[in-house]
Structure formats: C-alpha cells, structure tokens
Write an enzyme that holds these catalytic residues in place. Structure first.
Site, PDB file in Angstrom:
ATOM      1  CD  GLU A   1      12.260  40.853 -12.522  1.00  0.00           C
ATOM      2  OE1 GLU A   1      12.217  40.634 -13.746  1.00  0.00           O
ATOM      3  OE2 GLU A   1      13.311  40.722 -11.870  1.00  0.00           O
TER       4      GLU A   1
ATOM      5  CG  HIS B   1      12.090  50.112 -13.757  1.00  0.00           C
ATOM      6  ND1 HIS B   1      11.526  50.037 -12.508  1.00  0.00           N
ATOM      7  CD2 HIS B   1      11.698  51.294 -14.278  1.00  0.00           C
ATOM      8  CE1 HIS B   1      10.838  51.139 -12.270  1.00  0.00           C
ATOM      9  NE2 HIS B   1      10.905  51.918 -13.332  1.00  0.00           N
TER      10      HIS B   1
ATOM     11  N   GLY C   1       8.175  51.688 -21.504  1.00  0.00           N
ATOM     12  CA  GLY C   1       7.169  50.675 -21.209  1.00  0.00           C
ATOM     13  C   GLY C   1       5.797  51.077 -21.726  1.00  0.00           C
TER      14      GLY C   1
END
Ligand code: PAF
Length: 278
Positions: free
Chosen positions: A31, A33, A144
């Site tokens: 999730e 990514h 991220g």
C-alpha cells in the site's frame, strides 16, 4: 499498461508520451508504494513505475538474494492504479558492464545514520536513481518519507547535478498499529510483528517530549534506545536531526526529524517522525 524491459523501448515510448511522474521501486509492492503512485498521478499525464532490485545498494550479507521478486503481482496492482508503464529491466540491461565503472558519490551524509551501518548503500541508490532519471526523463518523481535519508540524498542529487525533476515527498504509509509499511515486514515472525510497532511508539514519545519543550536531545535519544533494547531490539541508531539537512539537531532548530533504525531478530526496520519545536 505497457511492461517495458529495455531502455530503447522505454525511450521510444517516452518520445510521444506527455508529462511523466516517476515512481522508482524495487517491486514487491504494498500500500505504501501504491500511495506513491496515487500521488504521482496528480502531477503528470502518465505514471511510470520502475521495478528493479538494485544489487549496488545491498551490502555483503544483506538480503539481495532473498529480496522478494513478484513482478506479475506487482504489474496487476499497477494496472489497477492506471499506471502507463512498468519499466522492469534485468541486470544486464541496466548494468551491462560487469562492474559499474561510474558511480554517483553522495557527500558526507552517505556515511551517517543508515550509511554508517550500510557502507556504499547510498552510493548504490544515487547511482541507480541517476540512471533511471536519465532513462525515464520524468518531470516529477515521488519518494516516500519512510526512507527519509534517501529522500534527503535524492533532493541533494537533483539540486547539485541539475536534474530538471520535481521531487515529491510522500508521507509514510502505516499499518493500523502504527508500523511503517515496508517490504521487509514480511520477514518478521508473528511475535516480532506484534513487537514491531514499538519503534514508532518510541518515535512518538520522543516527539511528544520535544513538542512539550524538552531540548535534552541526547537524553531523549538514550531513553528511547534503552527502551528498545530492554524490549529485545538491537538498535543501530535513534537520533534527532535537523529536518532539512539532517545535521545533528541544535538548540534553536525549529524543524526536526527523529530517525531510528533497529533490528528485531534478523530484520532491520527503519522509521522516522518529523517534529516542530515550540
Ligand atoms: O526506495 C527504494 O525502493 C530504492 O532505494 C530505490 C529508490 C527504488 C532505488 O533502488
């Protein structure tokens, strides 16, 4: 959705594509990514996701061989997200020379925090990301915040080497109990998985002390590391740093980030939390 394996075919596709937002990955998508992909969609006509397990960023004895390779499942997930292209080169395509003769060498920061425990890791990341940027030629790229030090190094790379690419940081995806989503979570045994959210809880406690006005950064770091060790962790580091340049935090810094890396059994987990001082 196209699945492209060669640099030439990717470049052919790129010639007629509109704007591109890029999400580089090593596959085994979760999730976290997919949140990067959803953010990328907001920034360009097309999203390109690369899937490549980059040998250069793994040290000796690390999990390069065991790293899960799940291209078909990954492609299915990305097709559902409306991704335009999955770029999945093999090693010979990306590293045709047995030795990668030219490397991108990040500055001092590559030897601190995670770099202290993973020598050469950020050189491997900076090198593959530079290659991928040159191949995909994106307008924007999403990274991220979970890999906070990586993000800082990529921002520096783009600035210093004049890549004309907007870097978009994306918040860390978390399980309901707070554990940061990571492909490496699947290495955890059931009991380790139950213990794993402690890392985030210690980051939250440290952030709460700073938000309440404490500037005893060394004391906060020591207390958190000791709590993790007492619960059976082996701590690589638990450090409070300046949020932008990752310099050691000083009195008066307004924006900080607390970064931690620690091992549960054989699994090394990293996490971080940004915090503003009062
Ligand atoms: O964050 C990762 O998954 C990797 O370090 C990256 C950016 C895809 C480079 O191999």
């Amino acid at each position: 959705m196209h699945i492209i394996h060669t640099i030439q075919a990717l470049r052919e596709w790129r010639k007629t594509a509109g704007s591109v937002a890029f999400v580089p990955t090593m596959g085994n998508l979760h999730e976290g990514h997919l949140a990067l992909v959803r953010e990328a969609k907001k920034h360009a006509d097309n999203v390109v996701v690369s899937i490549f397990v980059n040998r250069l960023q793994f040290g000796q004895g690390e999990d390069f061989d065991q790293y899960p390779r799940t291209l078909q499942q990954d492609a299915d997930k990305l097709a559902d997200e409306g991704v335009a292209v999955v770029f999945a080169p093999d090693e010979k395509e990306l590293y045709p020379n047995v030795e990668q003769r030219y490397n991108v060498e990040p500055p001092y920061l590559q030897n601190e925090l995670c770099g202290k425990f993973r020598p050469g890791h950020f050189r491997g990341v900076a090198t593959v990301v530079s290659k991928l940027f040159n191949i995909v030629a994106p307008d924007a790229a999403c990274f991220g915040k979970k890999d906070y030090q990586q993000l800082a190094i990529i921002k520096g790379l783009v600035e210093d080497l004049n890549f004309n690419i907007k870097i978009i940081p994306v918040d860390t995806g978390r399980a309901a109990d707070g554990l940061a989503l990571s492909s490496r979570n699947q290495y955890l045994s059931d009991s380790e998985r139950a213990e794993a959210p402690r890392l985030y809880r210690e980051l939250q406690k440290a952030a709460a002390s700073i938000s309440a006005g404490s500037t005893d950064y060394a004391g906060i770091e020591e207390q958190a590391a000791a709590a993790l060790v007492a619960a059976g962790w082996s701590v690589d580091y638990f450090e409070i740093r300046h949020a932008e340049n990752l310099a050691v935090a000083r009195q008066g810094d307004k924006k900080l980030v607390i970064l931690a890396a620690a091992r549960l059994g054989k699994t090394r987990l990293i996490d971080n939390l940004e915090v503003s001082t009062v």
